[in-house]
Write a protein that holds these residues in place. Sequence first.
Motif, PDB file in Angstrom:
ATOM      1  N   HIS A  66      -8.933   3.429  -2.926  1.00  0.00           N
ATOM      2  CA  HIS A  66      -8.391   4.099  -4.112  1.00  0.00           C
ATOM      3  C   HIS A  66      -8.993   3.609  -5.425  1.00  0.00           C
ATOM      4  CE1 HIS A  66      -5.337   6.301  -1.853  1.00  0.00           C
ATOM      5  NE2 HIS A  66      -5.116   5.197  -1.159  1.00  0.00           N
ATOM      6  N   ASN A 107       6.107   0.027  -4.485  1.00  0.00           N
ATOM      7  CA  ASN A 107       6.087   0.067  -3.026  1.00  0.00           C
ATOM      8  C   ASN A 107       7.476   0.336  -2.465  1.00  0.00           C
ATOM      9  OD1 ASN A 107       3.355  -0.406  -2.663  1.00  0.00           O
ATOM     10  ND2 ASN A 107       3.582  -2.629  -2.571  1.00  0.00           N
ATOM     11  N   ASP A 145       0.806  -1.239   0.000  1.00  0.00           N
ATOM     12  CA  ASP A 145       0.000   0.000   0.000  1.00  0.00           C
ATOM     13  C   ASP A 145       0.830   1.276   0.000  1.00  0.00           C
ATOM     14  OD1 ASP A 145      -2.121  -1.761   0.223  1.00  0.00           O
ATOM     15  OD2 ASP A 145      -2.559  -1.287   2.315  1.00  0.00           O
ATOM     16  N   SER A 146       2.149   1.188  -0.104  1.00  0.00           N
ATOM     17  CA  SER A 146       2.956   2.408  -0.013  1.00  0.00           C
ATOM     18  C   SER A 146       3.121   3.113  -1.354  1.00  0.00           C
ATOM     19  CB  SER A 146       4.335   2.107   0.594  1.00  0.00           C
ATOM     20  OG  SER A 146       4.994   1.069  -0.107  1.00  0.00           O
ATOM     21  N   PHE A 192      -6.849  -0.804   0.856  1.00  0.00           N
ATOM     22  CA  PHE A 192      -6.272   0.129  -0.124  1.00  0.00           C
ATOM     23  C   PHE A 192      -7.100   0.112  -1.400  1.00  0.00           C
ATOM     24  CE2 PHE A 192      -3.422   1.373  -3.547  1.00  0.00           C
ATOM     25  CZ  PHE A 192      -2.695   2.414  -3.015  1.00  0.00           C
ATOM     26  N   ILE A 199      -1.045  -4.789  -2.653  1.00  0.00           N
ATOM     27  CA  ILE A 199      -1.987  -3.891  -1.991  1.00  0.00           C
ATOM     28  C   ILE A 199      -2.918  -4.721  -1.118  1.00  0.00           C
ATOM     29  CG2 ILE A 199      -1.904  -2.160  -3.823  1.00  0.00           C
ATOM     30  CD1 ILE A 199      -4.611  -3.195  -4.814  1.00  0.00           C
ATOM     31  N   THR A 200      -3.528  -4.062  -0.145  1.00  0.00           N
ATOM     32  CA  THR A 200      -4.495  -4.724   0.724  1.00  0.00           C
ATOM     33  C   THR A 200      -5.913  -4.418   0.248  1.00  0.00           C
ATOM     34  OG1 THR A 200      -4.654  -2.841   2.233  1.00  0.00           O
ATOM     35  CG2 THR A 200      -2.930  -4.491   2.687  1.00  0.00           C
ATOM     36  N   ARG A 211       3.555   6.905  -0.317  1.00  0.00           N
ATOM     37  CA  ARG A 211       3.652   7.151   1.122  1.00  0.00           C
ATOM     38  C   ARG A 211       5.025   7.750   1.441  1.00  0.00           C
ATOM     39  NH1 ARG A 211       2.662   1.976   4.713  1.00  0.00           N
ATOM     40  NH2 ARG A 211       0.656   2.119   3.622  1.00  0.00           N
ATOM     41  N   GLN A 256       0.428   2.069 -11.189  1.00  0.00           N
ATOM     42  CA  GLN A 256       0.674   2.324  -9.766  1.00  0.00           C
ATOM     43  C   GLN A 256       2.155   2.464  -9.465  1.00  0.00           C
ATOM     44  OE1 GLN A 256      -1.961   0.497  -6.964  1.00  0.00           O
ATOM     45  NE2 GLN A 256      -0.266  -0.128  -5.641  1.00  0.00           N
TER      46      GLN A 256
END
Length: 547
Positions: A535, A435, A424-425, A531, A527-528, A472, A432
């Motif tokens: 998003h 991370n 998720d970072s 997330f 990703i979780t 992040r 995307q």
Amino acid sequence: MKSTKLGIVWDRLVSIADEMVTSLIRSSFSTLVRESGDLSCVLFDEQGRALAQGSFSQPSFTGTAPLTLGHMLAKFPPGALTAGDILITNDPWMGTGHLFDISVMMPIMRGGEIVGYAISVTHLPDIGGLGFGTVARDVYEEGHRIPIQKLAKAGSLNVDLLEIILENVRAKEMVRGDILAHVACLKRAESRVLELLGDYGMGRLSEAGDGIIDRTQAMIARRLDGIADFRAGSRMPVEGTDGDLMLEVSIEKRGREVSVDFAGTDGPVPRGINVPLCYTRAFTLFSFKCLLLPDVPNNQAFADFVTVTAPSDCLLNAQPPWPTGGRHIIGHFVTPLIFGALQEQFPDGVQADCGMLTQINCQGVARSGRRIATVVFASGGYGALSGHDGQAAVPGPGNMIGCSAEIVEQENEIVVLSKEILPDSGGAGRFQGGNGQRVMLMNDSGTELSISFLSARDRFPPRGFLDGQPGRPRGYRLEGQPISPKGRYAWPPGSVIETLEAGGGGIGSPADRDPQQIAADLASGRITDAFARMHYPGQWKRIRDPA
């Protein structure tokens, strides 16, 4: 020179530069070069024009090397050089922007005539002073400054100069080994270039250089002719040491010429994050190389169509004696600053912001009594590009290699407790961002070490472009307590450092991301579910309820 022959000679020159890189890596004593690849190798013709770089090279060093050669030849003109001479400097304003890199040059001679030049550049494990960090108040505190001098004269090593250097550093044998690795590297370049000239009946490298540069200039011209003239600009806040700082750029493309001006950038500060113009210029050239012709081997042509200016004594054109030890902390922002300005002109070429590097400089004494003087690297996520997700824990725009945990532990008596990718970072987007990672290090030396951190992205997260979301931000902890990404600390034995590396920014609207890719990201743990729900709400609903 005929096209077929030119292509073969061009490839041979790149191959020779690659062999120089291999020689440096295999001969070096420090992990900075041997494991992390903090180096560049460049070949020039006798006119001083860059013809080829090693396929793996740092963009900063490749960009500064032509200027360094010019400074060296201004002090020691071709007539003052003989076969076997080798020149050296670490002057920040003539070299790479800070004292910790050495630039070493050998003229390649045949029959008493210079036929080309070779330059190798590496980061030394130590150069004295306060050590690699940001805490110095001027360049004199940062270490030993080597003016342009002859490291070797007519094939004989200048032992007096070497002794002066070694008496001013902590890790003498490591520094000695790295300096002598340059000598081996340059001698290999000399022998291979002379072989090349003999194989193809050439008198000097310019016989190929004319064709290489002319062909590259023609490709650049065709690319520029397809782009309408424009003016663009951007401003970008970055983290300073005692408050935020502003970077600004204005870019104008007119015909086949591009001008880049950093007017509006804040002034220098009394901490080692200032940037000499040579370093700013290097990352400017790198940025346009990436945007225009990323697949063409680098050479002088890429420097000739871009003009780079900045107000005298601003943060990106700092003058002596401002400290510049951590100049990459600010200098690495040149590329995202330019990409941010050119989103409209190059929507398929710009990269979202990267999480960038963490560099931790460790100094002290191991249990064995051996001096520790090393830099440990970690990386944030790679920024997304049009058509490509960013990779996790990959640096940019610098491309240092993260040293393996086994080597870090063996060389420095530091235990790597864990390395893990941070889900998720990375920033959401059609593509995307990569991370970041979490790295946990324990001081297992039995003694207190001095550590300096050199990084950014703790208050201003990596930006997304073209409606992409930011990644992040970065954070550091020592024994669970937050610490500064530009601070210097005592690291007690047995205590633990935790780095939380920034994620890269995304490209394009998250609403346009492929649901199948989101499902794959969920399955892989990139990703979780939370997330995805936040998003990518529309796609998440279709994934969870296909009916």
